[in-house]
Write a protein that holds these residues in place. Structure first.
Motif: not given
Length: 381
Positions: A1, A3, A6, A9, A37, A113-114, A117, A367
């Motif tokens: 992703m 930055d 992120k 969001i 996603h 975000n984690t 990913e 993240d």
């Protein structure tokens, strides 16, 4: 992703007013982000306008790592005191401003975000990462309590709560026990107080006894001394009348060695004693109860998180304890036991403050720390 994605969001999450009791729009927003996603999630309603969110990535077989956060924030207070709109999500230099940026939309967005990913990388290969986003953490912990009741932590092997911890790893926190003591007397004219029972005077007696009610409680090796305070005292309605009702409210920061049940029993014993000794009646009411949480600092998961942080940040992550309660107080009520630690971006002292703000750099790094923890936990490359 990227930055920028992120950061967007987090900005949009801050721009949603989720003052306690109005969390559903944020849950719906995160559900859409995850769906975009390829990650399915469940909305678990608690009440009108109040919805928890649960999402998972990974395989069904294997260990479960839980990432836990909350959707609600405290009220903004007097908005005229804010230099920046409490719901602007504006970035100035290296800081993003807005209510909840630190407590704890920054940590929650980093966890989202984690998950994204991990999904993009096809991880974890053996096991699951479960995101738990709850309502009502700031007041009663009803959201995490409901998830616990529904068995959503029964298979969890380890948990990270994403509260801001000022770059420390918190392995324990005090519990919180809020109570109210009601004093009932008998109304009379102040010209002849002997005809009445003074509820205020009686309650003052309780106040004096409470000051020494926990003198024999030994300090916890991890959390230190039990802390107790009477914070509200109210009674009487008219200057020339003997009051027939009064109440006080207090808070006890509990420790594992003398937990909420022990505190409640001690206070009830005091109330029973005064009821036997005095005219008038006392009644104890439990307002809120969050249990203390303590993970062994020598636990393997504690060391794993420290090492993961070292890998990403290039510096050590010292251990610490906290005297504030979190959703962990609810998750430990499950009969299944697992290690819980708290780590998230931001400085704890910024929580609940006017012009609350979070370092963008800390947020963007968070993240990556969670991602490394997941990789190390599952043994994935």
């Amino acid at each position: 992703m990227e930055d920028s994605v992120k950061l967007n969001i987090l900005q949009e999450l801050i721009q949603i007013n989720t003052v306690n009791g109005h969390e559903q729009p944020a849950a719906e927003y995160l559900k859409q982000v995850l769906s975009d996603h390829g990650i399915e999630s469940d909305l678990i309603a608690l009440a009108a306008g109040r919805t928890n969110l649960v999402a998972e990535v990974g395989e069904h077989d294997g260990p479960v790592l839980a990432l836990a956060g909350h959707l609600d924030t405290v009220d903004v207070g007097d908005s005229n005191k804010w230099q920046h709109n409490p719901f602007c999500g504006q970035v100035i230099d290296d800081a993003i401003y807005g209510r909840g940026s630190v407590d704890m939309k920054g940590g929650l967005a980093a966890m989202v975000n984690t998950l994204i990913e991990l999904k993009e990388a096809g991880l974890p290969k053996h096991g699951k990462v479960r995101l738990l986003a709850t309502v009502d953490e700031e007041i009663g912990g009803l959201g995490s309590l409901e998830l616990t009741r529904q068995g959503l932590v029964r298979d969890v092997d380890a948990m990270i709560v994403g509260e801001a911890t000022t770059n420390r790893l918190e392995y324990a926190h005090s519990g919180s026990f809020d109570y109210r003591v009601k004093s009932y007397g008998h109304l009379a004219h102040s010209s002849d107080p002997s005809l009445g029972i003074n509820a205020v005077a009686n309650l003052a007696r309780f106040f004096e006894y409470e000051r020494h009610a926990f003198d024999d409680v030994k300090a916890s090796p991890s959390l230190g001394s039990l802390i107790h305070s009477i914070t509200v005292f109210h009674g009487g309605r008219q200057l020339n009348s003997i009051p027939d009702y009064a109440y006080l409210e207090g808070n006890v920061r509990t420790i594992p060695e003398f937990d909420n049940t022990a505190v409640q029993n001690r206070l009830q014993t005091l109330v029973d004693r005064l009821n036997a000794e005095m005219d008038g009646q006392f009644e104890l009411e439990v307002v809120a109860s969050f249990m203390p949480m303590a993970t062994d600092p020598a636990d393997q998961f504690v060391s794993l998180v420290q090492q993961s942080y070292q890998t990403v940040a290039g510096q050590s992550l010292p251990l610490a304890v906290s005297h504030g309660a979190t959703d962990a107080s609810r998750y430990i009520l499950d009969e299944h036991r697992f290690p819980i630690v708290e780590w998230g971006p931001g400085r704890e002292e910024m929580s609940h403050q006017v012009d609350e703000s979070l370092s963008v750099a800390e947020y963007l790094q968070a993240d990556q720390v969670y991602l490394q923890i997941a990789k190390d936990f599952f043994g994935d490359d």
